[in-house]
Write a protein that holds these residues in place. Structure first.
Motif, PDB file in Angstrom:
ATOM      1  N   THR A   2       0.895  -1.078   0.092  1.00 58.56           N
ATOM      2  CA  THR A   2       0.020   0.098  -0.152  1.00 58.56           C
ATOM      3  C   THR A   2       0.987   1.407  -0.005  1.00 58.56           C
ATOM      4  N   ASP A   3       1.771   1.299   1.016  1.00 58.17           N
ATOM      5  CA  ASP A   3       2.600   2.419   1.072  1.00 58.17           C
ATOM      6  C   ASP A   3       3.684   2.661  -0.222  1.00 58.17           C
ATOM      7  N   ALA A   4       3.859   1.509  -0.800  1.00 59.26           N
ATOM      8  CA  ALA A   4       4.671   1.361  -2.211  1.00 59.26           C
ATOM      9  C   ALA A   4       4.043   2.122  -3.213  1.00 59.26           C
ATOM     10  N   GLY A   5       2.612   2.038  -3.535  1.00 60.83           N
ATOM     11  CA  GLY A   5       1.806   2.495  -4.171  1.00 60.83           C
ATOM     12  C   GLY A   5       1.802   4.145  -4.184  1.00 60.83           C
ATOM     13  N   LEU A   6       1.486   4.485  -3.151  1.00 58.14           N
ATOM     14  CA  LEU A   6       1.571   5.996  -2.681  1.00 58.14           C
ATOM     15  C   LEU A   6       2.717   6.738  -2.945  1.00 58.14           C
ATOM     16  N   TRP A   7       3.896   5.947  -2.584  1.00 56.34           N
ATOM     17  CA  TRP A   7       5.278   6.644  -2.667  1.00 56.34           C
ATOM     18  C   TRP A   7       5.600   6.486  -4.381  1.00 56.34           C
ATOM     19  N   SER A   8       5.050   5.451  -4.980  1.00 56.53           N
ATOM     20  CA  SER A   8       5.273   5.540  -6.533  1.00 56.53           C
ATOM     21  C   SER A   8       4.291   6.660  -7.220  1.00 56.53           C
ATOM     22  N   LEU A   9       3.254   6.860  -6.513  1.00 57.16           N
ATOM     23  CA  LEU A   9       2.349   7.970  -7.099  1.00 57.16           C
ATOM     24  C   LEU A   9       2.869   9.340  -6.960  1.00 57.16           C
ATOM     25  N   PHE A  10       3.437   9.449  -5.570  1.00 60.50           N
ATOM     26  CA  PHE A  10       4.020  10.730  -5.574  1.00 60.50           C
ATOM     27  C   PHE A  10       5.454  11.181  -6.363  1.00 60.50           C
ATOM     28  N   ALA A  11       6.265   9.935  -6.585  1.00 54.92           N
ATOM     29  CA  ALA A  11       7.419   9.955  -7.254  1.00 54.92           C
ATOM     30  C   ALA A  11       7.100  10.209  -8.841  1.00 54.92           C
ATOM     31  N   GLY A  12       6.006   9.687  -9.192  1.00 53.20           N
ATOM     32  CA  GLY A  12       5.514   9.715 -10.564  1.00 53.20           C
ATOM     33  C   GLY A  12       4.872  11.078 -11.110  1.00 53.20           C
ATOM     34  N   SER A  13       4.081  11.583 -10.133  1.00 48.87           N
ATOM     35  CA  SER A  13       3.507  12.834  -9.908  1.00 48.87           C
ATOM     36  C   SER A  13       4.292  13.865  -9.818  1.00 48.87           C
ATOM     37  N   PHE A  14       5.487  13.830  -9.144  1.00 45.65           N
ATOM     38  CA  PHE A  14       6.682  15.068  -8.867  1.00 45.65           C
ATOM     39  C   PHE A  14       7.401  14.955 -10.369  1.00 45.65           C
ATOM     40  N   LEU A  15       7.856  13.683 -10.967  1.00 46.06           N
ATOM     41  CA  LEU A  15       8.529  13.617 -12.209  1.00 46.06           C
ATOM     42  C   LEU A  15       7.724  14.302 -13.483  1.00 46.06           C
ATOM     43  N   ALA A  16       6.325  13.723 -13.328  1.00 50.93           N
ATOM     44  CA  ALA A  16       5.470  14.325 -14.309  1.00 50.93           C
ATOM     45  C   ALA A  16       5.431  15.926 -14.351  1.00 50.93           C
ATOM     46  N   SER A  17       5.576  16.499 -13.474  1.00 51.29           N
ATOM     47  CA  SER A  17       5.573  18.016 -13.347  1.00 51.29           C
ATOM     48  C   SER A  17       6.921  18.679 -13.424  1.00 51.29           C
ATOM     49  N   THR A  18       7.825  18.232 -13.688  1.00 49.35           N
ATOM     50  CA  THR A  18       9.201  18.605 -14.291  1.00 49.35           C
ATOM     51  C   THR A  18       9.388  18.693 -15.442  1.00 49.35           C
ATOM     52  N   LEU A  19      10.567  19.365 -15.935  1.00 48.66           N
ATOM     53  CA  LEU A  19      10.821  19.584 -17.296  1.00 48.66           C
ATOM     54  C   LEU A  19      11.156  18.086 -17.844  1.00 48.66           C
ATOM     55  N   LEU A  20      11.236  17.042 -17.037  1.00 45.66           N
ATOM     56  CA  LEU A  20      11.386  15.795 -17.645  1.00 45.66           C
ATOM     57  C   LEU A  20       9.983  15.118 -18.281  1.00 45.66           C
ATOM     58  N   PRO A  21      10.030  14.151 -19.246  1.00 41.76           N
ATOM     59  CA  PRO A  21       8.908  13.528 -19.534  1.00 41.76           C
ATOM     60  C   PRO A  21       8.295  12.712 -18.733  1.00 41.76           C
ATOM     61  N   GLY A  22       7.105  12.471 -18.538  1.00 34.53           N
ATOM     62  CA  GLY A  22       6.444  11.503 -17.765  1.00 34.53           C
ATOM     63  C   GLY A  22       4.906  11.489 -17.363  1.00 34.53           C
ATOM     64  N   GLY A  23       4.209  10.979 -17.037  1.00 38.96           N
ATOM     65  CA  GLY A  23       2.984  10.734 -16.674  1.00 38.96           C
ATOM     66  C   GLY A  23       2.534  10.144 -15.467  1.00 38.96           C
ATOM     67  N   SER A  24       1.704  10.691 -14.781  1.00 39.26           N
ATOM     68  CA  SER A  24       1.355  10.002 -13.230  1.00 39.26           C
ATOM     69  C   SER A  24      -0.288   9.500 -13.541  1.00 39.26           C
ATOM     70  N   GLU A  25      -0.989   9.918 -14.530  1.00 40.48           N
ATOM     71  CA  GLU A  25      -2.190   9.600 -14.504  1.00 40.48           C
ATOM     72  C   GLU A  25      -2.677   8.199 -14.601  1.00 40.48           C
ATOM     73  N   ALA A  26      -2.138   7.438 -15.407  1.00 39.96           N
ATOM     74  CA  ALA A  26      -2.384   5.849 -15.248  1.00 39.96           C
ATOM     75  C   ALA A  26      -2.204   5.341 -14.049  1.00 39.96           C
ATOM     76  N   LEU A  27      -1.156   5.741 -13.293  1.00 39.94           N
ATOM     77  CA  LEU A  27      -1.097   5.029 -11.811  1.00 39.94           C
ATOM     78  C   LEU A  27      -1.932   5.615 -10.884  1.00 39.94           C
ATOM     79  N   LEU A  28      -2.513   6.909 -10.963  1.00 39.03           N
ATOM     80  CA  LEU A  28      -3.631   7.414 -10.188  1.00 39.03           C
ATOM     81  C   LEU A  28      -4.843   6.583 -10.420  1.00 39.03           C
ATOM     82  N   LEU A  29      -5.171   6.430 -11.943  1.00 36.73           N
ATOM     83  CA  LEU A  29      -6.366   5.906 -12.050  1.00 36.73           C
ATOM     84  C   LEU A  29      -6.375   4.404 -11.616  1.00 36.73           C
ATOM     85  N   TRP A  30      -5.302   3.500 -11.749  1.00 37.34           N
ATOM     86  CA  TRP A  30      -5.093   2.393 -11.440  1.00 37.34           C
ATOM     87  C   TRP A  30      -5.493   2.068  -9.866  1.00 37.34           C
TER      88      TRP A  30
END
Length: 142
Positions: A2-30
């Motif tokens: 459970t905690d791993a999913g939230l940490w992954s969501l946080f990290a994915g959301s962070f990276l998605a909002s930097t100048l680096l490419p990435g997306g967090s929506e799929a993990l959030l929806l899952w």
């Protein structure tokens, strides 16, 4: 797990909002479909990560302006974002969630020295509203 999913969501959301490419929506929806976490928990984690990512772009813009005070923004997207910010101010950061323009907008806000508290408020509101809409639309019924 459970905690791993939230940490992954946080990290994915962070990276998605930097100048680096990435997306967090799929993990959030899952994670939302898995129903292990509340709507508010998912919204808070995703919004916090994405807001901090946007603020990392704001900090880069602020630092670049401080380090190279006579320089101009090089990319046309960044110059357009700066012109929009000068015209509309901090509330324009409500659009920081948009693909393509959101990251340069945050960078330009730092360059334009939009105050950190105002930038944080409007970035968080815009990104939070987007995640809330995604969660609401994808919420399992019943």
């Amino acid at each position: 797990m459970t905690d791993a999913g939230l940490w992954s969501l946080f990290a994915g959301s962070f990276l998605a909002s930097t100048l680096l490419p990435g997306g967090s929506e799929a993990l959030l929806l899952w994670l939302n479909l898995e129903q292990e976490h509340s709507f508010l928990t998912l919204l808070g984690v995703a919004t916090a990560g994405n807001t901090l990512g946007g603020l990392s772009s704001w900090i880069m813009g602020w630092w670049l302006r401080r380090r190279f005070p006579g320089a101009d923004l090089e990319h046309p997207r960044q110059r357009r974002a700066l012109a929009w910010l000068e015209k509309h101010g901090a509330p324009l950061l409500l659009l920081s969630w948009l693909p393509v323009v959101g990251d340069p907008l945050c960078l330009a806000a730092g360059w334009a020295r939009i105050p950190l508290a105002r930038a944080t408020l409007f970035i968080a509101l815009g990104k939070g509203a987007r995640y809330a809409a995604l969660l609401w639309v994808s919420s399992p019924s019943g």
